[in-house]
Design a protein around this motif. Sequence first.
Motif, mmCIF file in Angstrom:
data_model
loop_
_atom_site.group_PDB
_atom_site.id
_atom_site.type_symbol
_atom_site.label_atom_id
_atom_site.label_comp_id
_atom_site.label_asym_id
_atom_site.label_seq_id
_atom_site.Cartn_x
_atom_site.Cartn_y
_atom_site.Cartn_z
ATOM 1 N N UNK A 49 8.239 -6.969 5.905
ATOM 2 C CA UNK A 49 9.385 -5.902 6.431
ATOM 3 C C UNK A 49 10.492 -5.918 5.363
ATOM 4 N N UNK A 50 10.083 -5.549 4.436
ATOM 5 C CA UNK A 50 10.881 -4.886 2.956
ATOM 6 C C UNK A 50 11.346 -3.767 2.965
ATOM 7 N N UNK A 51 12.758 -3.768 2.665
ATOM 8 C CA UNK A 51 13.316 -2.375 2.788
ATOM 9 C C UNK A 51 14.573 -2.506 1.696
ATOM 10 N N UNK A 52 15.006 -1.533 1.160
ATOM 11 C CA UNK A 52 16.362 -1.298 0.636
ATOM 12 C C UNK A 52 17.132 -0.139 0.763
ATOM 13 N N UNK B 70 21.516 -2.979 -0.601
ATOM 14 C CA UNK B 70 21.161 -3.810 0.674
ATOM 15 C C UNK B 70 19.911 -3.989 0.619
ATOM 16 N N UNK B 71 19.333 -5.198 0.504
ATOM 17 C CA UNK B 71 17.855 -5.766 0.958
ATOM 18 C C UNK B 71 17.755 -6.157 1.915
ATOM 19 N N UNK C 204 0.661 -1.224 -0.097
ATOM 20 C CA UNK C 204 -0.069 -0.064 -0.074
ATOM 21 C C UNK C 204 0.813 1.198 0.009
ATOM 22 N N UNK C 205 2.057 1.244 0.612
ATOM 23 C CA UNK C 205 2.827 2.352 0.704
ATOM 24 C C UNK C 205 4.180 2.113 0.763
ATOM 25 N N UNK D 9 11.718 2.038 1.866
ATOM 26 C CA UNK D 9 10.998 1.127 2.813
ATOM 27 C C UNK D 9 9.470 0.606 2.155
ATOM 28 N N UNK D 10 9.095 -0.643 2.609
ATOM 29 C CA UNK D 10 7.618 -0.957 2.022
ATOM 30 C C UNK D 10 6.837 -1.042 3.271
ATOM 31 N N UNK D 11 5.627 -0.792 3.101
ATOM 32 C CA UNK D 11 4.596 -1.382 4.141
ATOM 33 C C UNK D 11 3.710 -2.395 3.190
ATOM 34 N N UNK D 12 3.113 -3.186 4.231
ATOM 35 C CA UNK D 12 2.520 -4.148 3.601
ATOM 36 C C UNK D 12 3.310 -5.344 2.919
ATOM 37 N N UNK D 13 2.860 -6.276 2.395
ATOM 38 C CA UNK D 13 3.574 -7.446 2.020
ATOM 39 C C UNK D 13 3.468 -7.802 0.522
ATOM 40 N N UNK D 14 4.092 -8.737 0.228
ATOM 41 C CA UNK D 14 3.691 -9.548 -1.126
ATOM 42 C C UNK D 14 3.632 -11.246 -0.751
#
Length: 671
Positions: free
Chosen positions: A497-500, A509-510, A469-470, A479-484
């Motif tokens: 908890x996905x971020x780069x 870095x991921x 979503x964001x 930074x990612x909110x939500x998920x896949x």
Amino acid sequence: MPWRILTLLLLALAAAPAVARTATARIDAITSAGVELRDVRVRLHWPAQAAQGELRIEAARIEAPALGYRFTGVRWQCPLARQQGEAWRCEGPLRGQGGAPLHLAVDLSPASTDAVLSGGDARLALHRNAGSPDATQLELTRVPMLWAQALLAQAWAGGRLAAGTMDGTIALHAPDARPLQVEGRLALAGLGLESDDGSVALGDVDGTVRFDLRVPQDGGMLLSLDGGIARGEALFGNAYLALGGPPVAFGIDARQLAGGGWSAPRVEWRDGDALQAQGSAELDAQASLQSLELTARSQALAALPDRYLSGWLGLAGLSGLALDGAATARVQLDGGQLQALDLSLDQVGISDPRGRFRIEGLEGDLRQAAGGEVDSELRWRGGALYELGFGPVRLPLRSGSGTLRLREAATLEMLGGQVRLEDFSLTPPQAGAGLRVGFGLALDALDVGQLASALGWPEFRGTLSGRIPTARYADERLDFDGGLSVHLFDGRIDVGALSMERPFGVAPTLSADMSLHDLDLLDITGVFDFGSISGRLHGRIDGLRLVDWTATAFDAEFHTEPRRGVRQRISQRAVQDISSVGDASFVSSLQGRLIGLFDDFGYRRIGIGCRLANEVCAMSGLHSAGNGFTIVEGAGVPRLQVVGFNRNVDWPTLLERLAAVATGDVAPVVD
């Protein structure tokens, strides 16, 4: 040395008897053509019956206030001899406090004054006609740029000339009660210049320049500058220019402001089809850009990365980026902040040399405004992301309050499914804050098989779906909110908890957490050629960290769970592969002698874990007994149990073993 002072000294000597004679003079101040000499002492000694005398001149201070020059403790001594008629010549060393000695030759006559100042290969020749005493002509030959440092300091206190020479002519006009004017044409070779803070630098610049500098008595210099650059390098903040080939023409009209800044109503730059720019600008005393109105055009974008953009692209991790097509940009800055941008693109192509992305046929308009709202639209024909091709897209945009947004969601076809970009916003760097980007992302039924094929992975089968979503990008972090959710091997893998960090920079870095739900082990082992295991796999990978796409840390655990109607069998090949990878052995009961007669075995549970840190994988299993940990717990006859005994495994070695097993290069031995 004014002609009249020398004349008076010569008359004084002529009136004395025919013996050795000496005449001296002391003058508080001499002012001529904008140059002032203070506390001047002149001594002329003429030995009896000699053909020449000795002239010595000392000045406590010599200043040219309008040009910024000041010298102290100046001394010149030379033999004075009569030439034809009433002409005189004097030539000798010139010294000043703190400076290297030079050589000065002066020819004086009632009609003109000529002087040559030289040092090494450098030569500065002066000519002044008595009929126009306010005008002075200078001819320069290999004159060091350092000789112009004082003049540069008048225009820019923070600038330092470091290297280079100049050849050409300069005319000085110093009429009474009118501005001093300095005009000329110079050829520059090897020019080097830098600012005190290092934000501005020029190196190895060859070119020509025509200038007209006027210095009113009440201050505020006026400068008109036109010229060409044949080659050289320049650094302005993060902008790096590497010029060569056809000369680049430039022009500036500028006025110095109170406090040391500059206002330039005319700024021009002409670099063939690569870049044409016209506008106006204002700089503060530290040469920082305060305001700008500029129109720039490029009919050959392919030339821009190497000539103008390498500094910015390098910081963004995009060195070597290739462009083609054409573009026009209109930019307005005020107070150092972007106020308006109008960018028009015509069939632009963008290609990353490392194969991370490619965009084809980009066209349309991009408009940005600090106040009010402005609509625009971009489109592209297609492209690829890490060799994953995508189709055309339309991006309807709206700018307001310094932020660029999507007016509506944009959808593009990719991997047999769709990617939907929502709520996109971009805020350029301003007020000390860096670039900020926000967006939402929805993935619908992307074909994992196509993804695997494009990336050279094994032949996975499944679909990738999910919604973020964001997502936020700031300070080189995404930074990612939500998920896949990835539907794979008849099960599901959830990513959270996905971020780069530095997604397009050095060593991206991921970080992520992953959970595995009900995956078909028979499909997995079939894809990886890891023997065969039937059953359903569950597990987790917490704290996954990839640096430059290489795993450096995680805490992983995988295990099987029984499912009605699903057999749990493991082949002898799979047992051997597990043993080879994990330094494990199988343990059996009295049926051990029969193991070689079976192709596969029943099992109750399988479980294995790895906590990676500092390139060491701390291994674990279903349960422990002494130094061992159980990986496979058997069931039925023969009852098989696989136990690992090496709890700390070198991670690079483990990867090598996995690769060897997957390719069939190793035939492991099982005890």
